[in-house]
Design an enzyme around this catalytic site. Structure first.
Site, mmCIF file in Angstrom:
data_model
loop_
_atom_site.group_PDB
_atom_site.id
_atom_site.type_symbol
_atom_site.label_atom_id
_atom_site.label_comp_id
_atom_site.label_asym_id
_atom_site.label_seq_id
_atom_site.Cartn_x
_atom_site.Cartn_y
_atom_site.Cartn_z
ATOM 1 C CG HIS A 1 -1.943 1.050 1.258
ATOM 2 N ND1 HIS A 1 -3.170 0.883 1.881
ATOM 3 C CD2 HIS A 1 -1.973 2.308 0.747
ATOM 4 C CE1 HIS A 1 -3.886 1.986 1.749
ATOM 5 N NE2 HIS A 1 -3.177 2.870 1.071
ATOM 6 C CG LEU B 1 4.992 4.712 -5.782
ATOM 7 C CD1 LEU B 1 5.990 3.895 -6.584
ATOM 8 C CD2 LEU B 1 5.615 5.157 -4.478
ATOM 9 C CG ASN C 1 -4.913 7.769 -4.694
ATOM 10 O OD1 ASN C 1 -3.875 7.136 -4.888
ATOM 11 N ND2 ASN C 1 -5.111 8.482 -3.604
ATOM 12 C CG HIS D 1 -5.719 2.659 5.731
ATOM 13 N ND1 HIS D 1 -7.080 2.616 5.855
ATOM 14 C CD2 HIS D 1 -5.481 3.219 4.519
ATOM 15 C CE1 HIS D 1 -7.631 3.139 4.773
ATOM 16 N NE2 HIS D 1 -6.688 3.506 3.941
ATOM 17 C CG ASP E 1 -1.902 5.026 3.510
ATOM 18 O OD1 ASP E 1 -1.819 5.325 2.298
ATOM 19 O OD2 ASP E 1 -2.864 5.365 4.235
HETATM 20 ZN ZN LIG Z 1 -6.771 4.542 2.192
#
Ligand SMILES: [Zn+2]
Length: 448
Positions: A77, A80, A111, A249, A322
């Protein structure tokens, strides 16, 4: 195969006097794989090797009985930011940061702009990463096109192009039926689904964990239920469809309990947490430090201890970073308007070692499982293992090194960390990816 690739595979690496389960060991790498691990390996007969094709090189690392050998870490996770947000990070700086942090494999979230929701962008990302010879990059495709929650992306085409999982991370899939369809569709392609669990109606424009510190700061709180309601939903859906789901997460005591109970009932749920959820609490928001603004928000001490408990008992399977790099302007503003996220891939090992192993909560072996074996298993990736024949993805760490985290030394473009200046223990000194030394004596290739 590029010339680099040939050189990499024809490089022989001998690691001497490394600590493996507390014992001094030598390890020999040939053709990108571990050839032999033994008490003492006599240096390979270089004269004989040199009679072979001239691309063979030999390298010797002497760990001096001080550095500990572990399989390199796997991050399932990370953000970049390329394409579209290269001011925050790009694939090159992201992967340099990754190998600086001891990661040989990184899965990047979709995303971006445009969103990673089709085979063309997946291919672009894989090609770009492969040309860099740093960590191996595995893209995660979007669940819905444009991550707008309306239409499913083409999972099969993305998988064939190299996507290893699907997720709309950064946003929840708000519509339960859309998530049901996604889980059913992903099952056909045997792709893991990572769910970012957040009920936006319950977030209700909150910016910090609802409780004492948010109240004291005059910041609008987010109830833990915003996370937990969606964790419960995904568990119910996975059970109904007899499929798996991976929870991103995990940050609350209640979410950990839901995952624990589901596992006990035989539901195929896996879960990750991130270093900031066991190394910090929402106390960090008291001075309105926007570097401590993250989603889900930093929680209470009670949650932090529950996350550690969940890592200990196997409820939470993996530690992911994350990694969410931002540029200065995204954070240099009022707390309410600041972007969410922590640049975390370069501090993950030190925070994990300090807060989990040094504190006595878990063993180093268990930490290695949480950072390598388990995440690799969830996403079906080949990770390093300390055995002959295994891919030579390795790190040498100095677990006696105590130092202050310095964001200015990050190779990531994102200097956004609430841990700047914090004293930690545990330093990645060497990172080896498929037999190639990409971080050498504390320095990443290209940054000498
Ligand atoms: Zn998230």
């Amino acid at each position: 195969m590029s010339e680099n690739k040939i050189i990499e595979n024809r490089t022989l690496v001998l690691i001497k006097n490394a600590l493996l389960d507390g014992e001094k060991r030598d390890l020999f790498i040939e053709n990108g794989r571990i050839k032999k691990i033994a008490k003492k390996i006599v240096e390979p007969n270089i004269a004989a090797l040199l009679e072979q094709p001239d691309l063979i090189r030999t390298e010797v690392i002497d760990a001096g009985g001080k550095l500990t050998l572990l399989p390199a870490f796997v991050d399932i996770h990370a953000h970049l930011r390329e394409p579209g947000f290269e001011g925050k990070e790009d694939i090159k700086t992201g992967l340099e940061a990754a190998v600086n942090g001891g990661y040989a494999a990184v899965c990047c979230m979709p995303n971006t702009n445009p969103v990673i929701d089709n085979e063309y962008i997946i291919r672009y990302i894989c090609d770009r990463a492969n040309s860099l010879n740093l960590a191996k990059l595995y893209p995660i495709g979007a669940i819905t096109r444009g991550m707008d929650g309306q239409l499913l992306a083409d999972f099969g085409k993305m998988r064939d192009a190299g996507a290893v999982a699907v997720s709309d991370d950064g946003k929840p899939v708000a519509n339960a039926n859309m998530m049901r369809l996604a889980m059913e569709y992903a099952k056909d392609f045997d792709m893991p689904v990572t769910s970012h669990c957040e009920d936006i109606s319950l977030v209700d424009e909150g910016v910090a964990n609802e409780g004492y510190h948010a109240t004291l700061s005059g910041l609008k709180g987010i109830t833990r239920a915003a996370e937990e309601v969606n964790v419960a939903r995904e568990i119910v859906l996975a059970d109904a469809l007899n499929t798996g789901v991976h929870i991103a997460h995990v940050s609350t005591k209640g979410a950990a309990r839901l995952v624990r109970d589901a596992k006990r009932s035989g539901i195929r749920v896996t879960a990750e947490t991130c270093p900031h959820y066991f190394a910090a609490t929402d106390k960090l928001i008291l001075n309105y430090d926007t570097n401590a603004k993250v989603n889900p928000p930093l929680r209470t001490e009670e949650d932090r201890l529950a996350i550690i408990e969940a890592l200990k008992d196997g409820t939470i399977d993996a530690i992911a970073t994350d990694h969410a790099p931002h540029q200065k302007s995204d954070k240099a503003c009022e707390f309410n308007f600041a972007a969410n996220g922590i640049s975390g891939i370069e501090t993950a090992y030190a925070l994990s070692y300090t807060y989990l192993v040094k504190s006595g909560a878990i063993t180093l072996k268990k930490l290695s499982e949480l950072m390598t074996d388990n995440p690799a298993k969830i996403f079906k990736l080949e990770a390093g293992k300390l055995e002959a024949g295994a891919l030579a993805n390795l790190v040498l760490v100095d677990n006696s090194a105590e130092y202050k985290i310095d964001k200015n030394k990050f190779l990531s473009k994102g200097k956004n960390t609430p841990f700047h200046g914090l004293t930690v223990t545990g330093q990645v000194v060497y990172t080896i990816v498929a037999g190639k030394i990409v971080k050498r004596n504390g320095v990443v290739a290209g940054h000498e």
